[in-house]
Design a protein around this motif. Structure first.
Motif, PDB file in Angstrom:
ATOM      1  N   VAL A 132      27.078 -42.304 -15.865  1.00 53.30           N
ATOM      2  CA  VAL A 132      26.527 -41.572 -14.732  1.00 53.30           C
ATOM      3  C   VAL A 132      25.511 -42.495 -14.061  1.00 53.30           C
ATOM      4  N   SER A 133      25.654 -42.655 -12.761  1.00 58.64           N
ATOM      5  CA  SER A 133      24.740 -43.473 -11.973  1.00 58.64           C
ATOM      6  C   SER A 133      23.903 -42.538 -11.101  1.00 58.64           C
ATOM      7  N   VAL A 134      22.581 -42.703 -11.135  1.00 58.66           N
ATOM      8  CA  VAL A 134      21.677 -41.804 -10.403  1.00 58.66           C
ATOM      9  C   VAL A 134      20.647 -42.618  -9.628  1.00 58.66           C
ATOM     10  N   THR A 135      20.448 -42.249  -8.362  1.00 60.05           N
ATOM     11  CA  THR A 135      19.345 -42.781  -7.570  1.00 60.05           C
ATOM     12  C   THR A 135      18.420 -41.628  -7.241  1.00 60.05           C
ATOM     13  N   CYS A 136      17.170 -41.750  -7.680  1.00 56.96           N
ATOM     14  CA  CYS A 136      16.200 -40.661  -7.550  1.00 56.96           C
ATOM     15  C   CYS A 136      14.922 -41.214  -6.936  1.00 56.96           C
ATOM     16  N   LEU A 137      14.362 -40.470  -5.976  1.00 62.43           N
ATOM     17  CA  LEU A 137      13.100 -40.878  -5.368  1.00 62.43           C
ATOM     18  C   LEU A 137      12.015 -39.886  -5.779  1.00 62.43           C
ATOM     19  N   HIS A 138      10.917 -40.425  -6.325  1.00 62.86           N
ATOM     20  CA  HIS A 138       9.795 -39.612  -6.755  1.00 62.86           C
ATOM     21  C   HIS A 138       8.704 -39.662  -5.680  1.00 62.86           C
ATOM     22  N   PHE A 139       8.076 -38.503  -5.429  1.00 58.65           N
ATOM     23  CA  PHE A 139       7.070 -38.405  -4.375  1.00 58.65           C
ATOM     24  C   PHE A 139       5.712 -38.014  -4.939  1.00 58.65           C
ATOM     25  N   ALA A 140       4.657 -38.558  -4.330  1.00 57.65           N
ATOM     26  CA  ALA A 140       3.283 -38.103  -4.551  1.00 57.65           C
ATOM     27  C   ALA A 140       2.850 -37.465  -3.248  1.00 57.65           C
ATOM     28  N   GLY A 141       2.871 -36.152  -3.213  1.00 62.62           N
ATOM     29  CA  GLY A 141       2.679 -35.468  -1.947  1.00 62.62           C
ATOM     30  C   GLY A 141       3.868 -35.740  -1.045  1.00 62.62           C
ATOM     31  N   GLU A 142       3.625 -36.215   0.165  1.00 67.77           N
ATOM     32  CA  GLU A 142       4.713 -36.551   1.089  1.00 67.77           C
ATOM     33  C   GLU A 142       5.127 -38.016   0.990  1.00 67.77           C
ATOM     34  N   ALA A 143       4.360 -38.811   0.249  1.00 63.24           N
ATOM     35  CA  ALA A 143       4.605 -40.254   0.224  1.00 63.24           C
ATOM     36  C   ALA A 143       5.541 -40.648  -0.913  1.00 63.24           C
TER      37      ALA A 143
END
Length: 245
Positions: A132-143
Motif C-alpha cells: 500500500v502506497s500512501v501520501t499524507c499531508l499533516h497540518f498545524a492549523g492551516e499550515a
C-alpha cells in the motif's frame, strides 16, 4: 481520492496468527527472558494446526533472536538487547500539539499495487508481493507541517489493504496494529523536490529536513516512510545518556 481494491480486511493466515501472538507476548514483556514457550505439541493443539506449522513459526522467532531452541528443553525467551536511538518514533500529531496548534491530516493518494524495483529492494520483497502506497499531508492549523510518503508491506500488515487512513493517519495506525522489533533512521538536509514543494507550499529547492524511517517485525520489513519538513520551521532534539559497558 483514496484508491483500494478491497472492501474488507483479509483474514490472517494461521502462521501469521501464531507468530503474532507469540511475538506480542515477548515484546510486551508478558513472557520475560527465560520464560519457556509452550511446546510444539501444545501450540499445535491450541491453534488446531500441524506441528510443522508451529515449528516454522518457532524457527522464524529463533532467527530473529527472540527465542532460543534447545533440544530436550524446548524454546526459551531470550533477553532483548538494550538499544538506544538518537531519534525515537514520534507521533506527528503530538509534535503539532506540542506547538499548541490544532492538528489535522489529509490523504492525497492511496493505492494498492506491486512495488517497483527500488521499492522491492528497500522492503526486501518478491516481485509479485503487494504494497500500500500512501501520501499524507499533516497540518498545524492551516499550515502544512509535514509531508508523509509511506510504503506498507501487506505481507506483514494485511489489514492495511482495506484501511483508508481517513480517521487515523498511517503512523499511529501502524503502531496500534503491528509491533515492530527494529527501526532505522536516516536524516538529511535537502532541497525540496517538486512533490514536496507543491504540498508544503515551498519553492523547489527550498531547504527541507527529510527523515527516512524503516521498521522491521522480526526479519520482515513493515514499512518505509519519508517525512519531509520545511527546514526553517523544524528541528530535531534528542536526550540520551552515555552507554554503559
Amino acid at each position: 481520492m483514496a484508491e483500494t481494491n478491497a472492501d474488507t480486511a483479509p483474514v490472517l493466515s494461521l502462521h501469521q496468527r501464531i507468530l503474532g501472538d507469540i511475538e506480542q507476548n515477548i515484546l510486551t514483556g508478558r513472557w520475560p527472558p527465560g520464560h519457556k514457550v509452550p511446546s510444539e505439541q501444545l501450540l499445535a493443539e491450541q491453534y488446531g494446526c500441524s506441528r510443522m506449522t508451529v515449528n516454522k513459526v518457532l524457527t522464524q522467532l529463533a532467527r530473529a533472536g527472540l527465542v532460543q531452541r534447545r533440544r530436550k528443553i524446548g524454546s526459551v525467551v531470550l533477553p532483548q538487547k538494550a538499544q538506544s536511538a538518537i531519534l525515537e518514533i514520534y507521533d506527528i500529531r503530538e509534535e503539532v500539539k506540542a506547538l499548541d496548534r490544532p492538528y489535522s491530516h489529509r490523504i492525497f493518494q492511496r493505492s494498492l499495487r506491486t512495488p517497483d524495483k527500488d521499492e522491492r529492494l528497500t522492503l526486501d520483497l518478491l516481485p509479485k508481493q503487494k504494497i500500500v502506497s500512501v501520501t499524507c499531508l499533516h497540518f498545524a492549523g492551516e499550515a502544512p507541517f509535514c509531508l508523509e510518503e509511506r510504503l506498507i508491506n501487506l505481507a506483514v500488515v494485511p489489514e492495511a489493504e482495506s484501511e483508508q487512513f481517513e480517521d487515523l493517519p498511517p503512523g499511529p495506525w501502524l503502531l496500534g496494529h503491528v509491533p515492530w522489533s527494529a527501526a532505522e533512521h536516516r536524516i538529511a538536509a535537502l532541497g525540496a523536490n517538486e512533490v514536496a514543494a507543491r504540498h508544503l507550499h515551498l519553492a523547489p529547492g527550498t531547504p527541507v529536513l527529510v527523515v527516512e524511517r524503516q521498521t522491521w517485525r522480526l526479519d520482515q520489513s513493515v514499512t518505509h516512510v519519508r517525512l519531509t519538513y520545511p527546514g526553517q520551521s523544524h528541528a530535531l532534539m534528542a536526550r540520551f545518556t552515555p552507554s554503559q559497558a
